[in-house]
Design an enzyme around this catalytic site. Structure first.
Site, PDB file in Angstrom:
ATOM      1  N   ARG A  98       0.744  -1.003   0.014  1.00  0.00           N
ATOM      2  CA  ARG A  98      -0.217   0.018   0.032  1.00  0.00           C
ATOM      3  C   ARG A  98       0.792   1.312  -0.047  1.00  0.00           C
ATOM      4  O   ARG A  98       1.890   1.207   0.543  1.00  0.00           O
ATOM      5  CB  ARG A  98      -0.802  -0.063   1.145  1.00  0.00           C
ATOM      6  CG  ARG A  98      -1.788   0.934   1.342  1.00  0.00           C
ATOM      7  CD  ARG A  98      -2.885   0.994   0.564  1.00  0.00           C
ATOM      8  NE  ARG A  98      -4.155   1.906   0.935  1.00  0.00           N
ATOM      9  CZ  ARG A  98      -4.984   2.190   0.339  1.00  0.00           C
ATOM     10  NH1 ARG A  98      -5.087   1.797  -1.160  1.00  0.00           N
ATOM     11  NH2 ARG A  98      -6.341   2.734   0.885  1.00  0.00           N
ATOM     12  N   THR A 374     -10.315   0.311  -9.228  1.00  0.00           N
ATOM     13  CA  THR A 374      -9.099  -0.572  -8.943  1.00  0.00           C
ATOM     14  C   THR A 374      -9.162  -1.663  -9.799  1.00  0.00           C
ATOM     15  O   THR A 374     -10.182  -1.782 -10.514  1.00  0.00           O
ATOM     16  CB  THR A 374      -9.233  -0.682  -7.474  1.00  0.00           C
ATOM     17  OG1 THR A 374      -9.463   0.400  -6.562  1.00  0.00           O
ATOM     18  CG2 THR A 374      -8.539  -1.779  -6.719  1.00  0.00           C
ATOM     19  N   ASN A 394      -6.290   4.402  -7.074  1.00  0.00           N
ATOM     20  CA  ASN A 394      -7.274   5.222  -6.381  1.00  0.00           C
ATOM     21  C   ASN A 394      -8.284   5.422  -7.433  1.00  0.00           C
ATOM     22  O   ASN A 394      -9.249   4.713  -7.632  1.00  0.00           O
ATOM     23  CB  ASN A 394      -7.144   6.093  -5.184  1.00  0.00           C
ATOM     24  CG  ASN A 394      -8.350   6.455  -4.523  1.00  0.00           C
ATOM     25  OD1 ASN A 394      -9.019   5.687  -4.123  1.00  0.00           O
ATOM     26  ND2 ASN A 394      -8.377   7.642  -4.099  1.00  0.00           N
ATOM     27  N   ASP A 416      -7.872   8.506   0.501  1.00  0.00           N
ATOM     28  CA  ASP A 416      -8.351   7.504   1.226  1.00  0.00           C
ATOM     29  C   ASP A 416      -8.181   7.388   2.922  1.00  0.00           C
ATOM     30  O   ASP A 416      -8.671   6.661   3.503  1.00  0.00           O
ATOM     31  CB  ASP A 416      -7.738   5.922   0.909  1.00  0.00           C
ATOM     32  CG  ASP A 416      -8.509   5.199  -0.156  1.00  0.00           C
ATOM     33  OD1 ASP A 416      -9.682   5.838  -0.955  1.00  0.00           O
ATOM     34  OD2 ASP A 416      -8.054   4.289  -0.706  1.00  0.00           O
TER      35      ASP A 416
HETATM   36  N1  GLY Z   1      -8.502   3.220  -3.155  1.00  0.00           N
HETATM   37  C1  GLY Z   1      -9.631   2.245  -2.951  1.00  0.00           C
HETATM   38  C2  GLY Z   1      -9.412   1.355  -1.760  1.00  0.00           C
HETATM   39  O1  GLY Z   1      -8.046   1.383  -1.436  1.00  0.00           O
HETATM   40  O2  GLY Z   1      -9.832   0.545  -1.028  1.00  0.00           O
END
Ligand code: GLY
Length: 564
Positions: A98, A374, A394, A416
Site C-alpha cells: 500500500r 481499482t 485510487n 483514502d
Molecule cells: N482506493 C481504494 C481502496 O483502497 O479501497
C-alpha cells in the site's frame, strides 16, 4: 423405428433428462492454470507466462506490469495494493504494498485556514499522491517466490509501452472522461490525449517514457524505480508542482509481509488482507454473523435475504469507520472484531422486522473516500499455487498527473485517509482518527484479495475493485458459491446490493431485483438507491475431484478469464 429416429430420441432424452446435466452458465475451465483479470491483453500475457513454466507469482508480476501499460485507469507503477499468496503446501502469505503518506504530510494538509476541505486537493494533481508501493511489492513477491527471470516478466509490458496498443471502446471512453484533467498537466496531456483532444477507439496509445522506466526496473529491480533516474525525476516534478514526495520518501518505501486475516465459514477457511486494508476484518464480521443463519434456505435476492445482509453490513461498516487504520500507527481491535463471539453479539442486536437505523450506532466520524477504479486479478498455476491481488491508483487514472519524463501516472490515494471530522464524501464513507493523516502512515483501504481453502485444499480465489463495495462484492460471491451452490460464473453474475452504515441506504443494481423485493424492502422502512452495477469480481474455483479450475471475469467490466 429407424435408427435415425432412435438416435434423435436418445439425444433429446439426454439433453432434457435431469439425470444428464450439462452445466449451464459455463465458466472457463482449465486443468493447468488460469488467469482472470480486468483487461484481456494482460490476461493473455499472464497465460503465456504460465505456459512457459512460470508460477502464479511470475504470472502476477507480468500481468501487473502489463496492466500498468494497457489499463492505466488502475493498473500502475505509481500506486499500491495487496497480494494474498497461497503456495501448494497451503502456506499463506499476505503482502502489503500500500502507498504511504509522504514524510512531509500532516493531518490537516487538505484543509484551508478556516478548516474547510480544499476542493480536489486530495484527488487531483501531485499533492494527492502517496508514496507508491507497487514496484517494491512486485519485486518483493518475485524475490521470494518467482521462478522465471524478472526481465522476462517485464518484457511484454516494455514492448506494449514502446510500440503501443490499440485502444478499445472501453479505454477510449475512460480516457475521454479524464481528458479535461489530463490537459491540466503537460506531461499527462502529451501521453493521454491527442494534442488535448480525446483518443478514439482504434487509436494507438504509445508510452515511450513509461517503456524507458520499465527498462530501468527490468535492469535494476525495485532500485530502478526508487533510486536513480526514475526517483530523481519523480521528486523533481513533485518539487515543481507542489507535491510532497521526495527522493528520501522513495528510498524509504518498504512493502510489508503481514499475517493474513484467517477465518472459517461453514467448514471452509478463508484468508484475506489485514489492516491497512479493512477488507479482511469486515469480511470476517459479515461471514461470521451470516454463518449463524440458515442462509441456504433463504431465497436468493429476496427481501428477507437482503435485509439480513444489510443489517449485518450496517454493523460491520460502522466498526470499520470506528476502529480501523494503519496497524503500524493505531491499535486495531482485530481479535475482537473477527471473533465468532463478537458475531453472536451482532446477531443479538440485529433488527429483523423493520429497518435498522445507522444513527443508533454511535461512531465519531471523519470524512474519508474511496473510489471504485481499482483492479484485481486471480491466478492459479499447475502446482496449485494461487495469487489473489488487488492494486490501484485510487481514482480512474489516479491523480491524473504523470511524473514528467517517467510515464508514471501518480496515485491519488491520499484521499483514502479520513480528512475532516463529520464530512461524508461522494461515496459516503466516513472514518475516525484511526485513519487520519500522519507522516509515513498507510491509508485505510477496502481491497479484499481473498483465498478460500477446504480441508487444506484450494477452493476459491476471489477479489475485485469497487471501492467500499469491494468487501460486500467478495462476501456475496463467497456466499453464492458456498450457500447457494452456484458455479463461479453464476456467483459473479448474480445481482448485487450493498449497505455501508452511512449513508443509511441500500445500494442495489438497477433493474436486477423484482418489484416485490423492492416493495418489501421499502415497506419495511429501507431507502433504496440504484446503481448501474457494483464491483467487478474476478474469480477462480478449484474442483478437487476433477482437478479443474473454473474461472470467470465479471461481465460488468471488460476483463477476461483464460486457462490452459
Ligand atoms: N482506493 C481504494 C481502496 O483502497 O479501497
Amino acid at each position: 423405428m429407424s435408427k435415425t429416429v432412435l438416435t434423435g430420441f436418445s439425444i433429446a432424452f439426454l439433453l432434457f433428462s435431469s439425470s444428464f446435466a450439462i452445466e449451464g452458465f459455463r465458466p472457463v475451465k482449465a486443468k493447468n492454470g488460469m488467469v482472470v483479470c480486468g483487461e484481456p491483453i494482460a490476461c493473455n500475457v499472464g497465460l503465456q507466462v504460465l505456459k512457459e513454466g512460470g508460477n502464479a507469482v511470475d504470472a502476477s508480476v507480468a500481468v501487473a506490469f502489463t496492466l500498468a501499460v494497457t489499463y492505466p485507469n488502475a493498473g500502475n507503477l505509481g500506486g499500491g495494493g495487496f497480494m494474498i499468496f497461497r503456495n501448494a503446501a497451503n502456506n499463506i502469505f499476505a503482502l502489503d504494498y500500500r502507498e504511504k503518506a509522504p514524510i512531509a504530510a500532516s493531518r490537516d494538509m487538505y484543509l484551508d485556514s478556516s478548516g474547510t476541505v480544499i476542493d480536489k486537493a486530495s484527488t487531483l494533481g501531485y499533492r494527492a499522491a502517496g508514496v507508491p508501493g507497487t514496484v517494491a511489492g512486485l519485486w518483493e513477491a518475485h524475490k521470494k517466490f518467482g521462478r522465471l527471470k524478472w526481465k522476462r516478466l517485464l518484457a511484454p509490458a516494455i514492448k506494449l509501452a514502446e510500440t503501443g496498443f490499440v485502444i478499445d471502446a472501453f479505454q477510449a471512453a475512460a480516457l475521454q472522461s479524464a481528458t479535461e484533467d489530463f490537459n491540466k498537466f503537460s506531461s499527462s496531456k502529451t501521453i493521454f490525449t491527442k494534442k488535448g483532444e480525446p483518443f478514439k477507439t482504434g487509436d494507438r496509445l504509445v508510452q515511450k517514457d513509461l517503456s524507458k522506466t520499465l527498462k530501468r526496473i527490468a535492469k535494476k529491480g525495485a532500485a530502478g524505480f526508487y533510486y536513480g533516474k526514475t526517483a530523481g525525476r519523480i521528486a523533481l516534478d513533485m518539487q515543481h508542482n507542489g507535491g510532497l514526495i521526495t527522493e528520501e520518501d522513495l528510498h524509504r518505501y518498504k512493502p510489508v509481509w503481514r499475517e493474513a486475516i484467517e477465518g472459517t465459514y461453514r467448514g471452509y477457511t478463508f484468508y484475506s488482507m489485514p489492516p491497512p486494508s479493512s477488507g479482511g476484518i469486515v469480511l470476517s464480521e459479515i461471514l461470521n454473523t451470516l454463518e449463524l443463519f440458515e442462509v441456504s434456505k433463504m431465497d436468493i435476492n429476496s427481501s428477507a435475504q437482503i435485509r439480513l445482509w444489510v443489517e449485518i453490513e450496517r454493523q460491520a461498516y460502522a466498526d470499520r469507520a470506528q476502529w480501523l487504520g494503519d496497524p503500524d500507527f493505531v491499535e486495531n481491535p482485530q481479535a475482537r472484531l473477527i471473533s465468532k463471539k463478537y458475531a453472536k453479539t451482532i446477531k443479538q442486536s440485529l433488527h429483523y422486522f423493520s429497518a435498522g437505523c445507522s444513527d443508533s450506532i454511535k461512531v465519531k466520524p471523519i470524512r474519508g473516500r474511496e473510489s471504485d477504479q481499482t483492479t484485481h486479478f486471480s491466478i492459479t498455476d499447475r502446482w496449485g499455487n494461487a495469487v489473489s491481488n488487488t492494486f490501484t491508483l485510487n481514482g480512474n487514472y489516479g491523480s491524473r498527473a504523470v511524473a514528467e519524463g517517467t510515464g508514471v501516472l501518480l496515485n491519488n490515494e491520499m484521499d483514502d485517509f479520513s480528512i475532516k471530522p463529520g464530512f461524508p464524501n461522494s461515496y459516503g464513507l466516513v472514518g475516525t482518527v484511526a485513519n487520519s493523516i500522519t507522516s509515513e502512515k498507510r491509508m485505510l483501504s477496502s481491497m479484499t484479495p481473498t483465498i478460500i481453502t477446504k480441508n487444506d485444499s484450494l477452493f476459491l480465489v476471489i477479489g475485485g475493485p469497487g471501492g467500499s463495495k469491494i468487501i460486500t462484492t467478495v462476501a456475496q460471491v463467497i456466499s453464492n458459491v458456498i450457500d447457494h451452490k452456484m458455479n463461479i460464473r453464476q456467483a459473479i453474475e448474480n445481482p448485487r446490493f450493498h449497505h455501508q452504515w452511512k449513508p443509511d441506504v441500500i445500494f442495489m443494481e438497477r433493474e436486477r431485483f423484482s418489484k416485490d423485493t423492492r416493495n418489501n424492502l421499502e415497506n419495511s422502512g429501507y431507502k433504496l438507491e440504484y446503481k448501474t452495477y457494483m464491483g467487478y469480481a474476478q474469480g477462480i474455483l478449484f474442483n478437487k475431484k476433477t482437478k479443474t479450475y473454473s474461472g470467470w471475469s465479471d461481465p460488468r467490466s471488460d476483463g477476461k478469464a483464460a486457462g490452459y
